[in-house]
Design a protein around this motif. Structure first.
Motif, mmCIF file in Angstrom:
data_model
loop_
_atom_site.group_PDB
_atom_site.id
_atom_site.type_symbol
_atom_site.label_atom_id
_atom_site.label_comp_id
_atom_site.label_asym_id
_atom_site.label_seq_id
_atom_site.Cartn_x
_atom_site.Cartn_y
_atom_site.Cartn_z
ATOM 1 N N SER A 61 -5.009 11.295 -4.946
ATOM 2 C CA SER A 61 -5.148 10.024 -4.240
ATOM 3 C C SER A 61 -5.154 8.822 -5.173
ATOM 4 C CB SER A 61 -6.422 10.028 -3.395
ATOM 5 O OG SER A 61 -7.572 10.163 -4.223
ATOM 6 N N THR A 121 1.216 3.380 -3.104
ATOM 7 C CA THR A 121 -0.064 3.411 -2.395
ATOM 8 C C THR A 121 -0.251 2.237 -1.438
ATOM 9 O OG1 THR A 121 -1.202 2.219 -4.169
ATOM 10 C CG2 THR A 121 -1.140 4.622 -4.329
ATOM 11 N N THR A 122 0.719 1.333 -1.373
ATOM 12 C CA THR A 122 0.560 0.125 -0.553
ATOM 13 C C THR A 122 1.169 0.253 0.833
ATOM 14 O OG1 THR A 122 2.614 -0.902 -1.338
ATOM 15 C CG2 THR A 122 0.626 -1.275 -2.651
ATOM 16 N N SER A 124 2.631 3.117 4.168
ATOM 17 C CA SER A 124 2.680 4.459 4.734
ATOM 18 C C SER A 124 4.126 4.912 4.746
ATOM 19 C CB SER A 124 2.112 4.466 6.155
ATOM 20 O OG SER A 124 2.197 5.763 6.710
ATOM 21 N N THR A 137 1.892 8.982 3.292
ATOM 22 C CA THR A 137 0.809 8.299 2.598
ATOM 23 C C THR A 137 0.054 7.391 3.563
ATOM 24 O OG1 THR A 137 2.447 6.660 1.905
ATOM 25 C CG2 THR A 137 1.827 8.332 0.287
ATOM 26 N N PRO A 139 -2.293 3.970 3.108
ATOM 27 C CA PRO A 139 -2.778 2.975 2.144
ATOM 28 C C PRO A 139 -4.300 2.803 2.238
ATOM 29 C CG PRO A 139 -0.916 2.120 3.397
ATOM 30 C CD PRO A 139 -1.359 3.375 4.078
ATOM 31 N N CYS A 147 -4.338 6.006 -2.291
ATOM 32 C CA CYS A 147 -3.825 6.310 -0.959
ATOM 33 C C CYS A 147 -4.474 7.585 -0.434
ATOM 34 C CB CYS A 147 -2.302 6.454 -0.954
ATOM 35 S SG CYS A 147 -1.688 7.904 -1.832
ATOM 36 N N THR A 213 -12.188 4.115 -0.309
ATOM 37 C CA THR A 213 -11.679 2.887 0.302
ATOM 38 C C THR A 213 -12.804 2.073 0.926
ATOM 39 O OG1 THR A 213 -10.076 2.014 1.906
ATOM 40 C CG2 THR A 213 -11.274 3.991 2.545
#
Length: 305
Positions: A61, A121-122, A124, A137, A139, A147, A213
């Motif tokens: 991740s 990671t920013t 999907s 993925t 975010p 992610c 997150t």
């Protein structure tokens, strides 16, 4: 077909005697996927009698140590055990460089191929697909690029009702019926109606892994209705200010997300080492979303079709 999650580690930054760093196994059919690989993951694999060589894909991740410091050791053990099958390794920018550098200066030449897949990671985005499932993925909002991952089984074929099938059907026609088609002749006339000779397919299952997150509602459409949602729950609500400062979530926030996303079941994990007793985190989450469980070491959750 199996769709089963096993928890190998549930602790956040600092491990304890009873809780290891984050690692999970998701088995889909005959394929084992490792999700994060904190320190001690190898020992947990041995403890629960999981063969390293059966792992097909590894999903990392982010590059905080409690989520990947066990990776180089695991890959090295696969090397010592003479793995030959290729391995897919997904993770954020920098992961391939870190692993390659470790093996370069250790003089290690792997007998198997690692397919490094750098993820954005920013957004999907679909990053993997095979005959069983797709992986997208999710975010996250953390202190470093991070992610989560969404695993979905592919649609399954309908069931043929053998007692209702006409004898003239060919194997290709039977396949078309299993995938929902009617059988028609060259003139466009329907010879066999799908609904009359098949029954509904088994349900396709899903698992969403939300790693470190802040509380983040913009992922709600992405995880809506999933069978099983894992969401980090590092703190209780009395430390929400600490959670916000460190880009983590509370048990209440994880449960709120699960409720709004209308998921079937919630797992909370990534617990701060300050909590020797995890029951207050469970109580806090269950007060909002009753179908919540602790993602603790050794727990196995099977998602039924």
């Amino acid at each position: 077909m199996d769709f089963e999650l096993k928890i190998l580690g549930s602790s956040s930054a600092t491990p304890s005697f009873e809780r290891n760093h984050t690692a999970q196994l998701l088995t889909v059919g005959n394929q084992i996927n490792l999700i994060d690989c904190g320190e001690g993951t190898q020992m947990q694999l041995m403890r629960y009698k999981v063969k390293h060589q059966r792992i097909c894909n590894i999903f990392i991740s982010h590059l905080h140590g409690d989520h990947y410091f066990g990776l180089a050791g695991l890959l090295s053990t696969m090397h010592l055990q003479q793995r030959t099958g290729h391995l897919n390794l997904f993770g954020p920018k920098g992961l391939a460089e870190i692993i390659t550098l470790q093996f370069k200066y250790g003089g290690t030449q792997l007998p198997y191929h690692i397919n490094f897949v750098e993820v954005d990671t920013t957004v999907s985005r679909k990053i993997f697909e095979d005959k069983y499932m797709t992986v997208h993925t999710l975010p996250m909002q953390h202190r470093v690029p991070c992610c989560g991952y969404l695993f979905r089984e592919k649609p399954k074929p309908r069931h043929l009702l053998k007692g209702k099938l006409p004898s003239f059907l060919t194997p290709p026609q039977l396949v078309r019926l299993k995938w929902g088609e009617d059988i028609i002749n060259e003139h466009g006339d329907v010879l066999v109606r799908n609904q009359e000779v098949t029954s509904a397919p088994k349900r396709s299952r899903s698992y969403a892994y939300c790693s470190d997150t802040k509380y983040k509602e913009d992922i709600l459409p992405l995880v809506h209705g999933v069978d099983l949602l894992y969401h980090e729950s590092t703190f209780l609500s009395d430390l929400e200010h600490r959670a916000t400062h460190t880009f983590h979530s509370t048990a209440a926030q994880a449960a709120t997300l699960a409720e709004k996303a209308q998921v079937r079941r919630l797992l909370i994990g990534h617990f701060s080492a300050r909590y020797k007793d995890l029951s207050p985190l469970l109580v806090e989450a269950q007060s909002i979303f009753p179908n919540t469980a602790l993602a603790t070491e050794g727990k196995t959750i099977s998602v039924l079709e």
